[in-house]
Design a protein around this motif. Structure first.
Motif, PDB file in Angstrom:
ATOM      1  N   ALA A  31      -8.990  -4.594   6.869  1.00 25.12           N
ATOM      2  CA  ALA A  31      -7.833  -4.998   7.736  1.00 25.12           C
ATOM      3  C   ALA A  31      -7.577  -3.215   8.413  1.00 25.12           C
ATOM      4  O   ALA A  31      -6.308  -2.470   8.277  1.00 25.12           O
ATOM      5  CB  ALA A  31      -6.494  -4.381   6.540  1.00 25.12           C
ATOM      6  N   ARG A  32      -8.873  -2.543   8.907  1.00 25.80           N
ATOM      7  CA  ARG A  32      -8.428  -0.814   9.638  1.00 25.80           C
ATOM      8  C   ARG A  32      -7.762  -0.876  10.465  1.00 25.80           C
ATOM      9  O   ARG A  32      -6.679  -0.073  10.505  1.00 25.80           O
ATOM     10  CB  ARG A  32     -10.570   0.157   9.239  1.00 25.80           C
ATOM     11  N   ASN A  33      -8.046  -2.115  10.874  1.00 27.81           N
ATOM     12  CA  ASN A  33      -7.476  -1.747  12.451  1.00 27.81           C
ATOM     13  C   ASN A  33      -5.470  -1.923  12.584  1.00 27.81           C
ATOM     14  O   ASN A  33      -5.119  -1.314  12.817  1.00 27.81           O
ATOM     15  CB  ASN A  33      -7.176  -2.696  13.628  1.00 27.81           C
ATOM     16  N   ARG A  34      -5.196  -2.743  11.306  1.00 25.32           N
ATOM     17  CA  ARG A  34      -4.034  -3.077  11.130  1.00 25.32           C
ATOM     18  C   ARG A  34      -3.279  -1.912  10.077  1.00 25.32           C
ATOM     19  O   ARG A  34      -2.262  -1.479  10.563  1.00 25.32           O
ATOM     20  CB  ARG A  34      -3.717  -4.298  10.234  1.00 25.32           C
ATOM     21  N   VAL A  35      -3.989  -1.537   9.161  1.00 24.73           N
ATOM     22  CA  VAL A  35      -3.707  -0.185   8.576  1.00 24.73           C
ATOM     23  C   VAL A  35      -3.111   1.052   9.547  1.00 24.73           C
ATOM     24  O   VAL A  35      -2.441   1.476   9.708  1.00 24.73           O
ATOM     25  CB  VAL A  35      -4.924   0.478   7.736  1.00 24.73           C
ATOM     26  N   ASN A  36      -4.615   1.328  10.492  1.00 25.93           N
ATOM     27  CA  ASN A  36      -4.416   2.232  10.957  1.00 25.93           C
ATOM     28  C   ASN A  36      -3.155   2.009  12.136  1.00 25.93           C
ATOM     29  O   ASN A  36      -2.424   2.853  12.886  1.00 25.93           O
ATOM     30  CB  ASN A  36      -5.823   1.927  12.073  1.00 25.93           C
ATOM     31  N   SER A  37      -3.063   0.454  12.422  1.00 29.55           N
ATOM     32  CA  SER A  37      -1.875   0.798  13.361  1.00 29.55           C
ATOM     33  C   SER A  37      -0.590   1.012  12.726  1.00 29.55           C
ATOM     34  O   SER A  37       0.186   1.806  13.648  1.00 29.55           O
ATOM     35  CB  SER A  37      -1.673  -1.328  13.390  1.00 29.55           C
ATOM     36  N   LEU A  38      -0.248   0.495  11.810  1.00 23.01           N
ATOM     37  CA  LEU A  38       0.986   0.495  10.759  1.00 23.01           C
ATOM     38  C   LEU A  38       0.939   2.530  10.615  1.00 23.01           C
ATOM     39  O   LEU A  38       2.445   3.421  10.974  1.00 23.01           O
ATOM     40  CB  LEU A  38       1.117   0.039   9.624  1.00 23.01           C
ATOM     41  N   GLU A  97       0.782  -1.567  -0.390  1.00 25.64           N
ATOM     42  CA  GLU A  97      -0.094   0.039   0.316  1.00 25.64           C
ATOM     43  C   GLU A  97       0.633   1.286  -0.018  1.00 25.64           C
ATOM     44  O   GLU A  97       1.174   2.263   0.874  1.00 25.64           O
ATOM     45  CB  GLU A  97      -0.821  -0.171   0.997  1.00 25.64           C
ATOM     46  N   PRO A  98       1.229   1.256  -1.440  1.00 28.06           N
ATOM     47  CA  PRO A  98       2.439   3.004  -1.656  1.00 28.06           C
ATOM     48  C   PRO A  98       1.616   4.414  -0.245  1.00 28.06           C
ATOM     49  O   PRO A  98       1.941   5.125   0.051  1.00 28.06           O
ATOM     50  CB  PRO A  98       2.324   3.063  -2.426  1.00 28.06           C
ATOM     51  N   GLY A  99      -0.008   4.786  -1.196  1.00 33.49           N
ATOM     52  CA  GLY A  99      -0.789   6.014  -0.505  1.00 33.49           C
ATOM     53  C   GLY A  99      -0.484   5.385   1.576  1.00 33.49           C
ATOM     54  O   GLY A  99      -0.514   6.603   2.177  1.00 33.49           O
ATOM     55  N   LEU A 100      -0.126   4.584   1.971  1.00 28.32           N
ATOM     56  CA  LEU A 100      -0.495   3.706   3.177  1.00 28.32           C
ATOM     57  C   LEU A 100       1.231   4.542   3.634  1.00 28.32           C
ATOM     58  O   LEU A 100       0.835   5.137   5.072  1.00 28.32           O
ATOM     59  CB  LEU A 100      -0.321   2.363   3.689  1.00 28.32           C
TER      60      LEU A 100
END
Length: 402
Positions: A339-346, A217-220
């Protein structure tokens, strides 16, 4: 109104009711406040433990603990029932505050500060839950509303801690924080809907998937990089403020340092507006505007060393920081709904690593070259963030038009 037995399932098209959003916003504010109580009290804490290095490291330790909680605890929101997880973290936070209130040495308080930050990451369990409840067209607005509660907690924490430390003592602030946290636990137990896990992964596999998400996820990565830089200079200011205000020409105490949090109302007001603008015009422009405002803030703080300069600089700093984070969250919460929690975690780990480095770097710059050293370092970092946000926004616009 959302009923208690509604779920947080990915793809839920129902919208969160006002009472639920307000309750989540308040809980976020109560939790996140515990990360910032120590900042205006830093001078008072240091005087309680003369000759110890540990007190100067407390803000850095708290933010590092928070980042660790983001990495190890927040992904559990994709794996476990969220209400139970959130309430449990609130209870651990209350216990941590008890240990802080009775700490007998600076090093003991430093260790407990790690645990306070670790358990206060419950804030970032609540925000992705709110994002999961909202439709794509309203996600920015809902996240912005919950973020306004988080920002209010940051604002009030500094005011409250500065006043309590000056008039009663820094330990009393931790005693007062315990019932506040318990109120947050009870509120979440009463109003949060029951959720169903978004994945059946084992915990080890869940953590392992973080690396894959980061790579894919480059946007992340872009959002995290920019927000980490912005939070570094934001944390640098609030870490040094109490020490700066004790020096000439100011000669103010912890209570005045805490009152600077009132100016943070600019950020509280900016968050929901930034969310609506991100929904309507896209997040790229909002991130660029916030990054430029942060750079301008530090130029003001560096060149206008007066009370008026500090006030105006803080207004710009809060506006820029909070506008950018809401817009960046709009970006990341749209990437992987399951995977919103994991994305938010990162995202938040990167952001708070930036904050920890900003706090630690600011203390180092302060010890070497005072306020001038802090300002020069912060301007360089803010300029990097502003240039990166402009380039990323430009490339995104070019891609969309091609």
């Amino acid at each position: 109104m959302i009923r208690r037995n509604d779920t947080f399932q990915t793809g839920n098209v129902s919208e969160p009711g006002k009472v639920l959003v307000f309750s989540m916003a308040c809980a976020c504010g109560i939790a996140v406040a515990n990360i910032y109580y120590n900042q205006p009290m830093l001078g008072a804490i240091a005087r309680s433990f003369p000759g110890e290095l540990a007190p100067s490291l407390i803000p850095t330790a708290t933010q590092f603990g928070y980042a660790t909680g983001l990495l190890l605890l927040v992904p559990l929101g994709d794996l476990m029932e969220r209400r139970r997880l959130i309430v449990s973290q609130f209870l651990i936070l209350a216990l941590s505050l008890l240990f802080a209130a009775i700490a007998s040495t600076g090093w003991a308080l430093l260790c407990v500060s790690l645990l306070i930050g670790f358990s206060a990451s419950v804030t970032q369990q609540i925000i992705p839950a709110a994002a999961s409840l909202a439709s794509d067209s309203r996600r920015g607005s809902v996240v912005g509303s919950v973020m306004s509660g988080l920002l209010s907690g940051m604002l009030l924490s500094r005011i409250l801690a500065g006043s309590i430390a000056t008039n009663y003592g820094w330990r009393d602030m931790f005693w007062l924080a315990i019932p506040l946290v318990l109120v947050g636990a009870v509120a979440m137990a009463l109003v949060l809907p029951i959720s169903r896990p978004a994945t059946s992964m084992k915990y080890g596999s869940l953590l392992g998937s973080l690396l894959q998400l980061w790579r894919n996820e480059p946007g992340l990565r872009r959002a995290t990089f920019i927000q980490g830089l912005l939070f570094a200079v934001f944390s640098a200011f609030w870490t040094i403020l109490a020490l700066h205000l004790e020096q000439p020409p100011f000669h103010y105490g912890a209570d005045v340092a805490g009152l600077f949090g009132i100016i943070g109302v600019v950020g509280v007001l900016a968050a929901p507006v930034a969310g609506r603008l991100a929904d309507r015009r896209g997040p790229g422009q909002v991130v660029s505007t916030g990054s430029f405002a942060t750079l301008l803030a530090w130029l003001v703080l560096a060149g206008w060393n007066s009370l008026a300069g500090l006030v105006f600089g803080v207004m710009l700093l809060d506006f820029g920081m909070q506008s950018a984070i809401v817009a960046n969250q709009k970006v990341i919460y749209g990437l992987k709904p399951q995977a919103r929690n994991r994305v938010n975690s990162l995202f938040m780990v990167g952001m708070f690593i930036g904050g920890s480095l900003g706090s630690g770097g600011a203390m180092l710059a302060w010890n070497i070259a005072g306020w001038q050293g802090v300002s020069i370092s912060a301007v360089a970092v803010a300029l990097t963030a502003s240039m990166a946000s402009f380039l990323f926004n430009y490339n995104s616009l070019r891609h969309n038009h091609s």
